[in-house]
Scaffold this motif. Structure first.
Motif: not given
Length: 246
Positions: A73-80, A104-116
């Motif tokens: 996870g992260s406080r940052h936004s995955s779309f930045e 494996i992705g959790a929260c921010f990591g889940h979103q990074i996978v979606g973006r990728a």
């Protein structure tokens, strides 16, 4: 996949309690013991967990040295479009282009996978989703997590808007329709934080309330649910079954 499972935790933010690498190690150890497969994997054997600061140091493991990455996870936004996030997305794409190392992705990591994988990731119109939250599981979600429903700590206002092509749906909550993604031998992700506990959640709620990020109503609602039962260990066991499957 054979043991030992060499899992690289990509730390996408700082976190008390020893950082994301440590809290995920605690979670994965518990998930391994819950599998009751001591001859294969447990908290005492079969797991080799390393941690990598991809924000400040921007260091990544050599692919030949790992079997899986776990994006935190992260406080940052995955779309930045900031350098370290773009580098992380590119690294994730590189993993997706091969067929040995799993993600494996959790929260921010889940979103990074979606973006990728090319789908929209952005702010949610529904606002923040916080603290222990129940979700409805799909048939595949029930199969992977070995239970009929799932409750996890949540701390996000960004979401993956749709499922990438070739990905199976795992579940949904009232504020987030993409709570988990799965592709056999490739990825498993959850929008929640299986690694969080009551203390971590309480600290985050108090900090963000003091900073004015959460108003009184949101803070009090989150605090009322922070101590409820959550299924982090069940998710951890599912992560490990995903790594062990042929």
């Amino acid at each position: 996949m054979k043991t030992p499972l060499r899992i690289a935790v990509l730390e996408c933010d700082t976190l008390k309690y020893g950082g994301y690498g440590r809290v995920f190690k605690v979670l994965l150890d518990a998930g391994a013991d819950a599998l009751r497969m001591p001859d294969v994997v447990s908290s005492k054997r079969g797991l080799e967990i390393s941690k990598w600061d991809v924000v400040n140091e921007q260091k990544y493991p050599a692919l030949e040295d790992i079997d899986a990455i776990l994006i935190s996870g992260s406080r940052h936004s995955s779309f930045e479009d900031i350098p370290w996030i773009l580098k992380l997305v590119d690294f994730t794409k590189k993993i997706l282009e091969q067929d040995r190392i799993r993600i494996i992705g959790a929260c921010f990591g889940h979103q990074i996978v979606g973006r990728a994988m090319g789908v929209k990731v952005d702010r949610s119109d529904a606002g923040w989703e916080i603290s222990v939250t129940p979700m409805e599981l799909t048939a595949k979600g029930k199969d992977l997590f070995k239970q009929d429903s799932l409750s996890l700590h949540q701390m996000h206002r960004d979401i993956v808007y749709e499922y990438p092509e070739g990905v199976e749906e795992l579940g949904a909550s009232p504020r987030c329709s993409v709570q988990g993604m799965y592709a056999k031998g490739r990825i498993i992700t959850v929008q929640g934080h299986p690694e969080f506990n009551q203390q971590i959640m309480t600290d985050l709620l108090e900090t963000r309330h003091a900073q004015g990020i959460f108003n009184d109503e949101l803070y009090e609602d989150g605090m009322a649910r922070a101590g409820k039962h959550h299924d982090g260990v069940a998710v951890s066991s599912a992560f490990l079954r995903f790594l062990l499957e042929d």
